[in-house]
Design an enzyme around this catalytic site. Sequence first.
Site, PDB file in Angstrom:
ATOM      1  N   LYS A 160     -66.075 112.953  72.879  1.00 46.51           N
ATOM      2  CA  LYS A 160     -66.142 112.136  71.591  1.00 46.51           C
ATOM      3  C   LYS A 160     -67.533 111.689  71.358  1.00 46.51           C
ATOM      4  O   LYS A 160     -68.342 111.503  72.429  1.00 46.51           O
ATOM      5  CB  LYS A 160     -65.379 110.689  71.738  1.00 46.51           C
ATOM      6  CG  LYS A 160     -63.745 111.142  71.667  1.00 46.51           C
ATOM      7  CD  LYS A 160     -63.009 109.815  71.742  1.00 46.51           C
ATOM      8  CE  LYS A 160     -61.592 109.789  71.574  1.00 46.51           C
ATOM      9  NZ  LYS A 160     -60.691 108.726  71.389  1.00 46.51           N
ATOM     10  N   ARG A 163     -53.506 113.444  81.428  1.00 46.12           N
ATOM     11  CA  ARG A 163     -54.715 112.592  81.486  1.00 46.12           C
ATOM     12  C   ARG A 163     -54.520 111.203  81.913  1.00 46.12           C
ATOM     13  O   ARG A 163     -55.249 110.725  82.951  1.00 46.12           O
ATOM     14  CB  ARG A 163     -55.358 112.483  79.892  1.00 46.12           C
ATOM     15  CG  ARG A 163     -56.874 111.805  79.965  1.00 46.12           C
ATOM     16  CD  ARG A 163     -57.476 111.978  78.501  1.00 46.12           C
ATOM     17  NE  ARG A 163     -58.497 110.977  78.157  1.00 46.12           N
ATOM     18  CZ  ARG A 163     -59.614 110.921  78.542  1.00 46.12           C
ATOM     19  NH1 ARG A 163     -60.300 111.972  79.483  1.00 46.12           N
ATOM     20  NH2 ARG A 163     -60.673 110.109  78.184  1.00 46.12           N
ATOM     21  N   HIS A 198     -65.249 107.612  79.351  1.00 49.22           N
ATOM     22  CA  HIS A 198     -64.943 106.359  78.319  1.00 49.22           C
ATOM     23  C   HIS A 198     -66.096 105.626  78.174  1.00 49.22           C
ATOM     24  O   HIS A 198     -67.039 105.477  79.146  1.00 49.22           O
ATOM     25  CB  HIS A 198     -64.036 105.609  79.205  1.00 49.22           C
ATOM     26  CG  HIS A 198     -62.562 105.970  79.033  1.00 49.22           C
ATOM     27  ND1 HIS A 198     -61.511 105.322  79.804  1.00 49.22           N
ATOM     28  CD2 HIS A 198     -61.833 106.681  78.216  1.00 49.22           C
ATOM     29  CE1 HIS A 198     -60.395 105.888  79.742  1.00 49.22           C
ATOM     30  NE2 HIS A 198     -60.628 106.526  78.624  1.00 49.22           N
ATOM     31  N   TYR A 207     -55.668 101.189  82.994  1.00 47.79           N
ATOM     32  CA  TYR A 207     -54.856 101.931  83.872  1.00 47.79           C
ATOM     33  C   TYR A 207     -54.713 101.128  85.150  1.00 47.79           C
ATOM     34  O   TYR A 207     -53.940 101.450  85.881  1.00 47.79           O
ATOM     35  CB  TYR A 207     -55.909 103.408  84.081  1.00 47.79           C
ATOM     36  CG  TYR A 207     -55.665 104.108  83.314  1.00 47.79           C
ATOM     37  CD1 TYR A 207     -54.755 104.920  82.811  1.00 47.79           C
ATOM     38  CD2 TYR A 207     -56.907 104.422  82.273  1.00 47.79           C
ATOM     39  CE1 TYR A 207     -54.793 105.956  81.786  1.00 47.79           C
ATOM     40  CE2 TYR A 207     -57.148 105.199  81.101  1.00 47.79           C
ATOM     41  CZ  TYR A 207     -55.909 106.085  81.033  1.00 47.79           C
ATOM     42  OH  TYR A 207     -56.244 106.836  80.036  1.00 47.79           O
ATOM     43  N   ARG A 230     -59.511 115.732  77.834  1.00 44.80           N
ATOM     44  CA  ARG A 230     -58.575 115.525  76.743  1.00 44.80           C
ATOM     45  C   ARG A 230     -58.315 116.869  76.167  1.00 44.80           C
ATOM     46  O   ARG A 230     -58.913 118.029  76.542  1.00 44.80           O
ATOM     47  CB  ARG A 230     -59.480 114.984  75.493  1.00 44.80           C
ATOM     48  CG  ARG A 230     -59.906 113.394  75.951  1.00 44.80           C
ATOM     49  CD  ARG A 230     -60.733 112.814  74.740  1.00 44.80           C
ATOM     50  NE  ARG A 230     -61.349 111.616  74.910  1.00 44.80           N
ATOM     51  CZ  ARG A 230     -62.391 111.222  75.666  1.00 44.80           C
ATOM     52  NH1 ARG A 230     -63.303 112.154  76.164  1.00 44.80           N
ATOM     53  NH2 ARG A 230     -62.599 109.938  75.539  1.00 44.80           N
TER      54      ARG A 230
END
Length: 342
Positions: free
Chosen positions: A214, A289, A312, A321, A183
């Site tokens: 995150k 990304r 993720h 994806y 990211r």
Amino acid sequence: MSSDVSGEMSTSGAAPDPAPAAEPQVAPELRAAVRAYLDHLLVERALAGNTLSSYRRDLGRYQQWLAAAGVGALEAVGTGHVAQFLATLRGGDERHPPLSVSSAARTVSAVRGLHRFAAAEGLTTGDPAHDVHPPTPGKRLPKALSVYEVEQLLAATGSDSDPDPLVLRDRALLEFLYGTGARISEAVGAAVDDLDLADGTDGTADSTVRLSGKGGKTRLVPVGGYACRAVSAYLTRARPALARAGGGHGALFLNARGGALSRQSAWSILRRAAQRAQLDGSVSPHTLRHSFATHLLDGGADVRVVQELLGHASVTTTQVYTLVTVDKLREVYTTTHPRARA
């Protein structure tokens, strides 16, 4: 001939256009409840100005609809009213055209928030919107560049042998973004100490970087050969000069003043490269990304591995994806198999 009320001569017997219907009068009690909710969003939730304006507009439409339906207070609203309002959003009415799925979903979310607030504050005895859910927008496939477009983009940033420190930094940044799937916040937040570069630059993926994602979660990601060479060139021939201007900041990617590169500056670097490469459409750091994930899956990578590389929390997020890949497979099949079309 007789004159009409405007003083002009009437040339036909057609009746004048009917006057637009008067706006229904919203009851003061209903206005007060909506105003209290908007004040709550402003003061206690600190919503951004644009978001607050959208809520005010959406709830204004809801008030008008309730008034036209003869409803003067939130306590009198039932689940059927909220469901009918949603149907009107999607189908339109005499005052408003139909809304898109995303716009209708936003409006219903505002309505649900209003009723939830009213119930929590004791303004109503129940929440009639609780079981009315916003329409679900269709899955939007991530934007991904082709491998050729990525190569054009990277070439547009300059060469690893360029003497300009900023050119070397820009090339290293974009190679890093595409080579790791990071990211943009992870890339600009990376420190030099997070890198573990193999001695070399022979095209292997022995080098790694620790990315902070995150929720404070960290993951170790390989740095491919091309990215490794670009980053190595930047570290040895560009970063020392940039660091001297800022007194030795520990960030991996530095700006011209020696401080950590910002997200906005990184976006600008990519935008300029995309313009030089003459790539159509919007290209953002997240585009690289998306391209990273799509190209891995196209090459046969397992979705669970891609999940780990992207950081993720759920494989469901990564599986979007695979839709891109399925579409590509379908296109290739349709255009190449001799009996794909009847």
